[in-house]
Design a protein around this motif. Structure first.
Motif, PDB file in Angstrom:
ATOM      1  N   GLN A   1       9.669   3.706   5.017  1.00 50.71           N
ATOM      2  CA  GLN A   1       8.945   4.583   4.092  1.00 50.71           C
ATOM      3  C   GLN A   1       8.711   5.973   4.695  1.00 50.71           C
TER       4      GLN A   1
ATOM      5  N   GLU B   1       6.539   3.835  -4.932  1.00 51.15           N
ATOM      6  CA  GLU B   1       5.893   4.737  -5.888  1.00 51.15           C
ATOM      7  C   GLU B   1       4.963   5.710  -5.177  1.00 51.15           C
ATOM      8  N   ARG B   2       4.240   5.220  -4.158  1.00 47.50           N
ATOM      9  CA  ARG B   2       3.345   6.099  -3.401  1.00 47.50           C
ATOM     10  C   ARG B   2       4.153   7.128  -2.601  1.00 47.50           C
TER      11      ARG B   2
ATOM     12  N   LEU C   1      -2.648   5.081   5.277  1.00 50.03           N
ATOM     13  CA  LEU C   1      -1.961   4.103   4.433  1.00 50.03           C
ATOM     14  C   LEU C   1      -1.223   3.070   5.281  1.00 50.03           C
TER      15      LEU C   1
ATOM     16  N   ASP D   1      -2.677  12.043   5.430  1.00 53.13           N
ATOM     17  CA  ASP D   1      -2.201  11.453   4.178  1.00 53.13           C
ATOM     18  C   ASP D   1      -1.455  10.133   4.324  1.00 53.13           C
TER      19      ASP D   1
ATOM     20  N   GLU E   1       5.083   9.816  -4.959  1.00 49.18           N
ATOM     21  CA  GLU E   1       3.913  10.636  -5.310  1.00 49.18           C
ATOM     22  C   GLU E   1       3.578  11.612  -4.192  1.00 49.18           C
ATOM     23  N   LEU E   2       3.671  11.161  -2.947  1.00 50.93           N
ATOM     24  CA  LEU E   2       3.410  12.040  -1.807  1.00 50.93           C
ATOM     25  C   LEU E   2       4.477  13.126  -1.687  1.00 50.93           C
TER      26      LEU E   2
ATOM     27  N   GLU F   1      -2.002  -0.826   5.265  1.00 50.48           N
ATOM     28  CA  GLU F   1      -0.936  -1.820   5.049  1.00 50.48           C
ATOM     29  C   GLU F   1      -1.024  -2.926   6.097  1.00 50.48           C
TER      30      GLU F   1
ATOM     31  N   VAL G   1       0.835  -1.198   0.000  1.00 47.54           N
ATOM     32  CA  VAL G   1       0.000   0.000   0.000  1.00 47.54           C
ATOM     33  C   VAL G   1       0.878   1.260   0.000  1.00 47.54           C
ATOM     34  N   LEU G   2       1.692   1.410   1.032  1.00 50.56           N
ATOM     35  CA  LEU G   2       2.616   2.547   1.079  1.00 50.56           C
ATOM     36  C   LEU G   2       3.899   2.135   0.360  1.00 50.56           C
ATOM     37  N   THR G   3       3.778   2.009  -0.946  1.00 46.36           N
ATOM     38  CA  THR G   3       4.879   1.543  -1.788  1.00 46.36           C
ATOM     39  C   THR G   3       5.869   2.671  -2.053  1.00 46.36           C
TER      40      THR G   3
END
Length: 593
Positions: free
Chosen positions: A393, A297-298, A318, A314, A301-302, A322, A293-295
């Motif tokens: 992350q 890529e994410r 996530l 935000d 993006e954030l 996860e 979920v909190l990859t």
């Protein structure tokens, strides 16, 4: 960054101030650089540290075996691997696990800090033996560097505490946690201790504390429930002459036999949650959890949101998603709710608000965590693995400057760092067994969250409370945390000299959303390494790495784990190349990325 053509010929001498993991890694990388075909001349490397050859101040191998690492032996290395994308040769690959296998330790075992010191000493000895004396010579100095002077772009002079002065083309300063002057509140504790014959121990390296001062006292307040607290109980019980003996009827599996002079430890903190044990993962560590979920890529993006990231709005949803997804995947639907997860992560509430029955709550949570870690319980292990990944992350978001200043202060510093640390950076199982045994012996009392220490002048003692609960009178205060990163407060003679001359200044962190800049205690550097003076001058011949420059080098204080592209080793190679370039041993093109 090398000298211009009309500059004097280089001295072909560099200095490395600090012989802990960072300094050892820099020397190892310099030796590797000296094997290159285009290496020119002979370089002398002065390695300066009061504990040179012992592994440095924290890891010195002549310390007691009681202090433990909190990572498995296979999670530490001093040699770059392919994940680091090294530019220099890497002729060796021995990890801490490889080295300690000869002492009977398995890869998933937890070693003592002294054992890590033996590994560091071995790496340094090996590098010195590998060095071709016609190309590179290492000179060790068992001394403290008290000043480094010199023009920003010229040779430097390193003054030692024994009066010697060493000239060098450039100086690397791989620094760890440094002692600091007491803050205002700590100074009040110290003054009260002097007035009333009490004890105060400020933030310090556990090896620098005289634990005999605590013996014979009735009660000592311990402010902090993290790793330094666990170090404290290990050192205190050893100093007292107490013993932990097997006891199958105890919740800990151990019983503590008193040495006779141990005080009652009255323990609390801001959050009130003592760090949980890391799961016993022997004989082999599981694969790291891959976020779904909190990859990565994410995270990216954030990180580019112009308004900045608010953690509660935000990111926390996530993290919970996860955890829910992972738990549902193994059929743990009852725990896979936000309410259950929040209670699991924050047993005293998100902001440490619950203070009733704090001792029982903490004791029961600790016993439950110990039982789950020893199993290890599959659910507990999964939550641990997910939270370790989530911590990575969140740290990436912090490093990328994604959070707003307000969220960083309120959410990350306010409670999340401690929640993550209490799950993902806890002590080994043995230390928690010992804590549970001490509680069963009546030597530990938990105050819970919102710990506050007052001075009862009439009673001549410290009055310590958790939240709004009645105070407990204590004979001393032990601040169980490391000194903060705080340039104005550092006691280092070297940094003090730089401060007085205005050759160093505090760094600041800027929020992506508001752009508000917040001063940190970290040293401001240019291009990751070179300190910036008050007037903006960049001291190109001084290269800093480690804890005091943590704003510029986030994550560099973490042990170098194989396969993780560790910053510690990446910085070591970059600094080694720059040192060699300043000394004229390598050309600039190799140094530039």
């Amino acid at each position: 960054m090398t000298a211009s053509s009309d500059s004097p010929a280089p001295l072909r001498t560099v200095a490395v101030v600090g012989a802990g993991p960072r300094g050892t890694a820099i020397v190892e990388r310099l030796v590797a650089a000296s094997t290159l075909p285009d290496w020119q001349g002979r370089l002398t490397v002065h390695l300066i540290d009061p504990h040179v050859g012992l592994g440095g101040a924290v890891w010195r191998h002549d310390q007691s075996e009681v202090l433990l690492m909190n990572t498995a032996t296979c999670q530490t290395t001093m040699y770059p691997d392919p994940s680091c994308h090294p530019r220099l040769p890497v002729p060796r690959s021995e990890t801490l696990a490889d080295h300690l296998a000869g002492e009977g330790l398995a890869p998933a075992d937890i070693a003592s800090r002294a054992a890590h010191g033996r590994y560091l000493a071995h790496v340094l000895d090996t590098a010195q033996a590998d060095a071709d004396p016609a190309r590179l010579r290492i000179v060790r100095h068992t001394a403290e560097a008290v000043d480094v002077t010199g023009a920003p772009d010229g040779p430097q002079r390193v003054r030692l505490d024994d009066g010697r002065v060493l000239a060098a083309d450039a100086v690397a300063l791989p620094l760890g946690h440094l002692s600091t002057a007491l803050g205002p509140r700590s100074q009040q504790y110290a003054d009260a201790a002097d007035r009333h014959g009490l004890v105060h121990v400020g933030p310090a390296n556990p090896l620098e504390v005289d634990y005999r001062r605590l013996l014979g006292r009735e009660a000592i307040a311990v402010a902090g429930m993290g790793l330094n607290f666990y170090d404290m109980i290990g050192m205190l019980t050893e100093t007292a002459g107490g013993r932990f003996v097997p006891d199958p009827d105890s919740a800990a599996g151990l019983r503590y036999e008193r040495g006779g002079d141990e005080p009652l430890l009255v323990v609390g903190s801001r959050s009130g949650m003592v760090y949980r044990p890391k799961p016993d993962l022997r004989p082999a560590l599981p694969e790291p959890y891959t976020p779904q979920v909190l990859t990565s890529e994410r995270v990216l993006e954030l990180a580019v949101r112009s308004a900045g990231v608010d953690h509660e709005r935000d990111v926390m949803p996530l993290i919970l998603a996860e955890l829910r997804r992972a738990l549902q995947g193994i059929g743990e639907d009852e725990l896979a709710t936000d309410e259950a997860l929040i209670h699991l992560l924050f047993p005293f509430g998100r902001r440490g608000g619950v203070t009733d029955d704090a001792h029982r709550r903490t004791r029961d949570a600790l016993r439950g965590a110990l039982a789950a870690a020893v199993g290890p319980d599959p659910v507990w292990l999964l939550v641990f693995r997910v939270l370790v990944a989530m911590r990575v992350q969140v740290n990436r978001l912090i490093d990328l400057g994604a959070y707003t200043t307000e969220s960083l202060r309120r959410d990350i510093d306010g409670h999340l760092r401690n929640a993550f640390a209490s799950w993902a950076s806890g002590p080994p199982v043995l230390r928690v067994r010992q804590l549970v045994a001490l509680e069963e012996a009546g030597l530990v009392r938990f105050l819970g969250p919102r710990m506050h220490v007052d001075i009862d002048e009439e009673a001549g003692r410290f009055a310590v409370r958790g939240g709004e609960n009645p105070p407990v009178l204590c004979d001393g205060v032990f601040e169980a945390h490391l000194p903060p990163v705080d340039l104005p407060a550092y006691r280092s003679p070297l940094l003090g000299a730089w401060r007085e001359r205005g050759e160093v200044r505090k760094d600041s962190w800027a929020s992506r959303g508001s752009g508000t800049r917040v001063l940190t205690g970290s040293i401001e550097v240019d291009g990751l390494y070179c300190p910036i003076a008050v007037d903006g001058t960049v001291h190109e011949r001084r290269l800093l790495t480690g804890v005091p420059v943590s704003t510029a080098q986030p994550g560099s204080a973490i042990t170098a784990a194989p396969g993780t592209s560790p910053q510690l080793l990446q910085h070591a190679e970059a600094v080694a190349l720059r040192l060699a370039a300043h000394a004229g041993a390598l050309e600039e093109p190799l140094v530039a990325r």
